[in-house]
Write a protein that holds these residues in place. Structure first.
Motif, PDB file in Angstrom:
ATOM      1  N   GLU A  56     -18.020  19.032  86.007  1.00 15.44           N
ATOM      2  CA  GLU A  56     -18.222  20.299  85.330  1.00 15.44           C
ATOM      3  C   GLU A  56     -17.129  21.244  85.817  1.00 15.44           C
ATOM      4  N   ILE A  57     -16.561  22.049  84.902  1.00 22.36           N
ATOM      5  CA  ILE A  57     -15.506  22.982  85.298  1.00 22.36           C
ATOM      6  C   ILE A  57     -16.165  24.179  85.987  1.00 22.36           C
ATOM      7  N   VAL A  58     -15.651  24.492  87.197  1.00 21.52           N
ATOM      8  CA  VAL A  58     -16.262  25.544  87.989  1.00 21.52           C
ATOM      9  C   VAL A  58     -15.468  26.847  87.914  1.00 21.52           C
ATOM     10  N   ALA A  59     -14.150  26.763  88.001  1.00 21.73           N
ATOM     11  CA  ALA A  59     -13.320  27.978  88.014  1.00 21.73           C
ATOM     12  C   ALA A  59     -11.864  27.643  87.738  1.00 21.73           C
ATOM     13  N   HIS A  60     -11.079  28.654  87.403  1.00 17.45           N
ATOM     14  CA  HIS A  60      -9.631  28.516  87.235  1.00 17.45           C
ATOM     15  C   HIS A  60      -8.915  29.397  88.226  1.00 17.45           C
ATOM     16  N   ASP A  61      -7.694  29.020  88.549  1.00 12.60           N
ATOM     17  CA  ASP A  61      -6.877  29.863  89.418  1.00 12.60           C
ATOM     18  C   ASP A  61      -5.418  29.540  89.128  1.00 12.60           C
ATOM     19  N   PHE A  62      -4.521  30.469  89.474  1.00 17.41           N
ATOM     20  CA  PHE A  62      -3.099  30.167  89.338  1.00 17.41           C
ATOM     21  C   PHE A  62      -2.415  30.290  90.680  1.00 17.41           C
ATOM     22  N   VAL A  63      -1.490  29.416  90.946  1.00 18.61           N
ATOM     23  CA  VAL A  63      -0.653  29.580  92.136  1.00 18.61           C
ATOM     24  C   VAL A  63       0.785  29.714  91.683  1.00 18.61           C
ATOM     25  N   GLY A  64       1.626  30.361  92.511  1.00 18.83           N
ATOM     26  CA  GLY A  64       3.031  30.569  92.173  1.00 18.83           C
ATOM     27  C   GLY A  64       3.195  31.706  91.181  1.00 18.83           C
ATOM     28  N   TYR A  65       4.497  31.975  90.819  1.00 18.91           N
ATOM     29  CA  TYR A  65       4.786  33.115  89.951  1.00 18.91           C
ATOM     30  C   TYR A  65       5.664  32.708  88.797  1.00 18.91           C
ATOM     31  N   GLY A  66       5.663  33.506  87.781  1.00 13.44           N
ATOM     32  CA  GLY A  66       6.568  33.335  86.640  1.00 13.44           C
ATOM     33  C   GLY A  66       6.455  31.944  86.052  1.00 13.44           C
ATOM     34  N   LYS A  67       7.656  31.360  85.867  1.00 11.91           N
ATOM     35  CA  LYS A  67       7.677  30.055  85.231  1.00 11.91           C
ATOM     36  C   LYS A  67       7.058  28.975  86.104  1.00 11.91           C
ATOM     37  N   LYS A  68       7.058  29.233  87.416  1.00  9.98           N
ATOM     38  CA  LYS A  68       6.531  28.224  88.333  1.00  9.98           C
ATOM     39  C   LYS A  68       5.012  28.319  88.475  1.00  9.98           C
ATOM     40  N   LYS A  69       4.432  29.259  87.724  1.00 10.97           N
ATOM     41  CA  LYS A  69       2.990  29.450  87.826  1.00 10.97           C
ATOM     42  C   LYS A  69       2.255  28.172  87.430  1.00 10.97           C
TER      43      LYS A  69
END
Ligand code: ADP
Ligand code: MG
Length: 690
Positions: free
Chosen positions: A66-79
Motif C-alpha cells: 500500500e502506498i504510504v507517502a511521497h517525498d522528493f530528494v535533491g533539487y531541480g532536475k536531479k529531484k
C-alpha cells in the motif's frame, strides 16, 4: 518432429521490426525454432510471495504493498521521487530515478503488486529496480514466473518476452516429441510441448526443473548421437584391404638413437590396425608437446609407403613444416623414402617438376604447408593424410586435402590436450589415441611466477643459463608498440632492442615474429637451432613445434595476456633436451586474483590435460582452443561441464540405440536432420565419398 513451420523467419513475425530482428539475429535467433530454444538466463518469481521482511536474507521481493507517502530528494532536475510503501510485514522505499511521474500513478492509499530488488541503504529498505502493477483481479505480469533472457544489441526484456509468448501461442501445437518413445518412458520425461512452454513460462519452479531435465537430456543425446554417427560414417566406407608387414618401419625404429615409449608403440599398433581394416582410418592423436607424435606419424607413413601408397603431412606454418621435413629426411631418407617439401615459397622452377613427380607417384611422402591443398597438387595414390595441429586449419582446408586421395587414412594431431568430456562430445571418443607419457629422461620444466618490476632477477637467472652455453626465448604479446603505447605493453621489437643493448650485450640476439618474410624467419630459426643466435625475442610464433634442445629458458612477459594452452605450448619449447629447463611467467602488477589463479595452474601442473581441465573450469568450453571452431558446444540448455552425468547417460543411450535401432540414424530422420543443420560441418559429412 520439428515441423517446417518452425523454420518461419522471425523477421516475418508481427511486431518485430528489421532493427529488432537484427539484434535477434546477433543473439542467434533467426527462426521461430530459435526463439523456442532461446533459454532464459534466470527467472523472476512473481508468483510466490516474498514479503519485505525477508530482506536481507533475500534481495528479491514479491509482495502486495500500500502506498504510504511521497517525498522528493535533491533539487531541480536531479529531484528524485521516493515512494514509501508497506506490506503486511514491513515498510520500504521505492527510489524512482527518472520516474517522477509515478507520483500521480501511485497515489497514497492505493495497493500495488510489487516486484523488486531490495537492499538496506541509509537505514532504509530501498529499491531502485522494481516493477509494479495496480492490485486487482487482472494481475498482468504478476502471479507469474517470468523468464529473464540474455540480452544483446537493442533487445529488450519485455519485447523478447512478448515475442516468445506470441510464438508459443501460435506454434506450440507444432512442437512434437523428438526422443524415441522408449527413452521418454525410461526417464518419465514431460512431453516436449509442456517442457518448451514450461522452460519459458513455468507455473512453478518444480515444473521448470522437469522441463530442463528433458531439454538438457535431449540436447546432449542428439549431440552424442551425431558424434557417434560422424565417427561411424567415414569408417563405414569400404576400401581395398592392404597388407602391412611393417618391415621398413621396424628398420627405422632400429636406427633411432632411443627406443619408442610404450604409448608410442600402442598408438602405432592402433594405427596399423586401422590401416589394415577395410574401412578408412579417421583418428585423432593427442599428446603433449614433445611427446613424440610427429615421430609416430612418420613411422605410420612407412606402413603406407611400404604398401605402395603416398602420404601427405600438412603443418600450419612454414617454419614447422620445414623442421618436420628436415627431421623426416634424417629418419627416412636412409631407408630409401622419397621425400618432398612444398610451401607457398617454393619457386615455380622447382614446383613444376615436384608436382609432376608427385602425380607420377615418384614421391612417397610430401611434407608442407597450406600449399598442399591447392588445386594443382595431385597425387598418384594418396592413401594417408597427416594433419599436424589440426585445429589451426579450417575444415574445408583439411577436406580439400583429403579429397586428393581415394578415402585416405586420416590422422589428425593436436598438442592442445582436449579434456575427455570434449573429445567425447566431438569425436565420440571412438578413435582418439593419446600419448600420455613423454619420452624418458626429460625433466619437468621448472616454472616461476614473477611480478613486473622484478624482471632484473629473471634476466639474471637467464644469464646464468647463457653462461652454461644454453639459449633462451623471450616472448611478448605484441610485435610493435604503435597501437598499444598507452597500455604500457612491452612489445617484441622494443624489448629486442633493450635485451640486445642493455641486458645481454655480450650475446647474439634476434627478433622473430609473424610479419617477417618466411625466408628470414627460417634463416633466423636455423641460426638459433645451430646455436649461433643465443636469444630470440619473439611473439607467439615460436608457439608451435619449434624444437631446439639447447634452449633452456622461456621468458614470457605479460603472461596474463596469453591463454593457458598458449602458455603451455610455449613452455613446451624448452625442456626438450637433457638439461633442466625454466619458464618465467612475468605478470602485471594489477593482475586480478582469478588471473593469478590461472597462472598458478601453470606452476602447479605440467601436463597439458590437467591444465586444460583446469582452464576449462575457469573459462568454460567455448574458449578452449581446438573446440571453438566446433561451435558445436553452443548448447542452449545443457552445459557439458556441469551436466557431465547427463552427458554420460545420454552417450550410453545413444550407443545402445544405435545397436538396437540403426535406422534412427538414417538421413530421412527429420529430428536428426534438424540437429545436424545446427551443427557446423565436419570432415566426414563433406568428404566427396560420403
Ligand atoms: P611432438 O610432435 O609430439 O611434439 P616429436 O615427435 O616432435 O613430438 O618429438 C619431440 C622430440 O622428442 C623429438 O626431438 C624426437 O626426436 C624426440 N623423441 C620422440 N620420441 C622419443 C622417444 N621415444 N625417446 C626419446 N626421444 C624421443
Ligand atoms: Mg609437434
Amino acid at each position: 518432429m520439428f515441423a517446417d513451420e518452425l523454420k518461419f523467419p522471425v523477421i516475418d513475425l508481427k511486431g518485430i521490426g528489421s532493427s529488432y530482428a537484427k539484434s535477434l539475429a546477433k543473439a542467434g535467433i533467426l527462426t521461430v525454432a530459435d526463439i523456442i530454444r532461446y533459454a532464459p538466463r534466470s527467472y523472476e518469481n512473481r508468483k510466490d510471495i516474498v514479503p519485505l521482511s525477508s530482506v536481507p536474507d533475500k534481495r528479491e521481493v514479491n509482495t502486495v504493498v500500500e502506498i504510504v507517502a511521497h517525498d522528493f530528494v535533491g533539487y531541480g532536475k536531479k529531484k528524485t521521487l521516493k515512494i514509501f510503501v508497506r506490506d503486511e510485514t514491513s515498510t520500504g522505499v521505492l527510489v524512482c530515478f527518472g520516474r517522477n511521474f509515478l507520483k500521480n500513478k501511485m497515489p497514497v492509499g492505493k495497493r500495488f503488486f510489487l516486484y523488486g530488488q531490495f537492499d538496506y541503504r541509509y537505514g532504509e529498505l530501498q529499491s531502485t529496480q522494481f516493477d509494479t502493477e495496480e492490485y486487482g483481479e487482472n494481475p498482468g505480469h504478476f502471479g507469474l514466473i517470468l523468464p529473464v533472457y540474455p540480452l544483446s544489441g537493442n533487445l529488450k526484456q519485455n519485447v523478447l518476452r512478448k515475442a516468445v509468448k506470441a510464438v508459443l501461442n501460435t506454434y506450440l501445437p507444432s512442437v512434437e516429441d523428438q526422443l524415441p518413445a522408449a527413452l521418454i518412458r525410461k526417464y518419465n520425461f514431460p512431453s516436449r510441448k509442456d517442457a518448451v512452454r514450461a522452460v519459458h513460462f513455468p507455473k512453478s519452479m518444480g515444473e521448470r526443473h522437469e522441463a530442463l531435465r528433458l531439454l538438457k537430456y535431449e540436447e546432449l543425446f542428439f549431440l552424442q548421437l551425431t558424434a557417434v554417427r560422424r565417427a561411424f560414417k567415414y569408417k563405414k566406407e569400404k576400401r581395398e584391404i592392404r597388407k602391412i608387414t611393417g618391415s621398413i618401419m621396424k628398420k627405422a625404429v632400429l636406427l633411432l638413437p632411443f627406443s619408442l615409449t610404450p604409448d608410442q608403440i600402442s598408438v602405432l599398433k592402433e594405427i596399423r590396425k586401422d590401416m589394415e581394416s577395410e574401412n578408412p582410418m579417421y583418428r585423432l592423436l593427442q599428446g603433449d608437446v614433445g611427446s613424440g607424435k610427429t615421430l609416430v606419424a612418420f613411422l605410420a607413413a612407412l606402413f603406407i609407403i611400404e604398401a605402395g601408397g603416398q602420404s601427405a603431412f600438412m603443418a600450419p606454418t612454414e617454419l614447422l613444416a620445414r623442421q618436420h621435413a628436415e627431421n623426416a629426411a634424417k629418419l627416412l631418407e636412409p631407408l630409401g623414402v622419397r621425400l618432398a617439401f612444398l610451401s607457398g615459397n617454393i619457386k615455380s622452377k622447382q614446383r613444376g617438376p615436384l608436382l609432376k613427380a608427385l602425380k607420377k607417384g615418384e614421391i612417397d611422402l610430401i611434407i608442407g604447408t597450406h600449399a598442399l591443398f591447392t588445386s594443382d597438387v595431385e597425387f598418384k595414390k594418396l592413401e594417408f593424410v597427416i594433419v599436424d595441429e589440426q585445429h589451426k586449419f579450417g575444415v574445408m582446408q583439411r577436406i580439400s586435402l583429403f579429397n586428393k586421395g581415394e578415402k585416405p587414412d586420416i590422422l589428425l594431431m593436436t598438442a592442445t590436450p582436449i579434456p575427455r568430456t570434449i573429445t567425447m562430445t566431438i569425436f565420440a571418443d571412438l578413435d582418439v589415441s593419446v600419448i600420455k607419457t613423454a619420452p624418458e629422461g626429460r625433466k619437468p620444466v621448472i616454472t616461476h611466477l614473477s611480478r613486473m618490476g622484478n624482471e632484473e632477477k629473471v634476466y639474471r637467472a637467464v644469464k646464468e643459463e647463457l653462461k652454461k652455453g644454453h639459449q633462451a626465448y623471450f616472448v611478448y604479446p605484441r610485435i610493435s608498440s604503435e597501437s598499444n603505447a598507452k597500455e604500457g605493453l612491452k612489445d617484441a621489437e622494443r624489448m629486442f632492442r633493450y635485451l640486445t643493448n642493455d641486458v645481454f650485450p655480450e650475446y647474439r640476439t634476434a627478433l622473430i615474429h609473424s610479419k617477417l618474410p618466411d625466408t628470414e624467419k627460417i634463416s633466423i630459426m636455423q641460426n638459433f637451432s645451430r646455436g649461433e643466435i643465443k636469444i630470440l625475442a619473439a611473439t607467439s610464433v615460436v608457439e608451435v613445434g619449434v624444437d631446439v634442445k639447447n634452449a633452456t629458458c622461456m621468458v614470457i612477459e605479460h603472461a596474463e595476456r596469453f591463454g593457458l594452452s598458449a602458455l603451455h605450448q610455449l613452455r613446451g619449447r624448452v625442456g626438450r633436451g637433457p638439461d633442466q629447463a625454466y619458464t618465467f611467467l612475468i605478470y602485471s602488477e594489477d593482475l586480478s586474483d582469478v588471473g593469478k589463479e590461472r597462472l598458478k595452474i601453470m606452476m602447479n601442473y605440467s601436463d597439458g590435460f590437467s591444465i586444460s581441465e583446469e582452464d576449462l573450469k575457469i573459462r568454460g568450453p567455448g574458449q578452449l582452443a581446438g573446440t571453438r571452431q566446433s561451435g558445436f558446444l553452443k548448447l542452449n540448455f545443457a552445459d557439458i561441464i556441469r551436466d557431465t552425468d547427463i552427458l554420460n547417460q545420454a552417450r550410453k543411450d545413444a550407443l545402445s540405440l544405435l545397436k538396437t535401432d540403426p535406422g534412427f540414424l538414417r538421413a530421412d530422420n527429420g529430428v536428426l536432420r534438424d540437429v545436424l543443420e545446427r551443427c557446423p560441418p565436419f570432415e566426414d559429412d563433406l568428404l566427396s565419398s560420403g
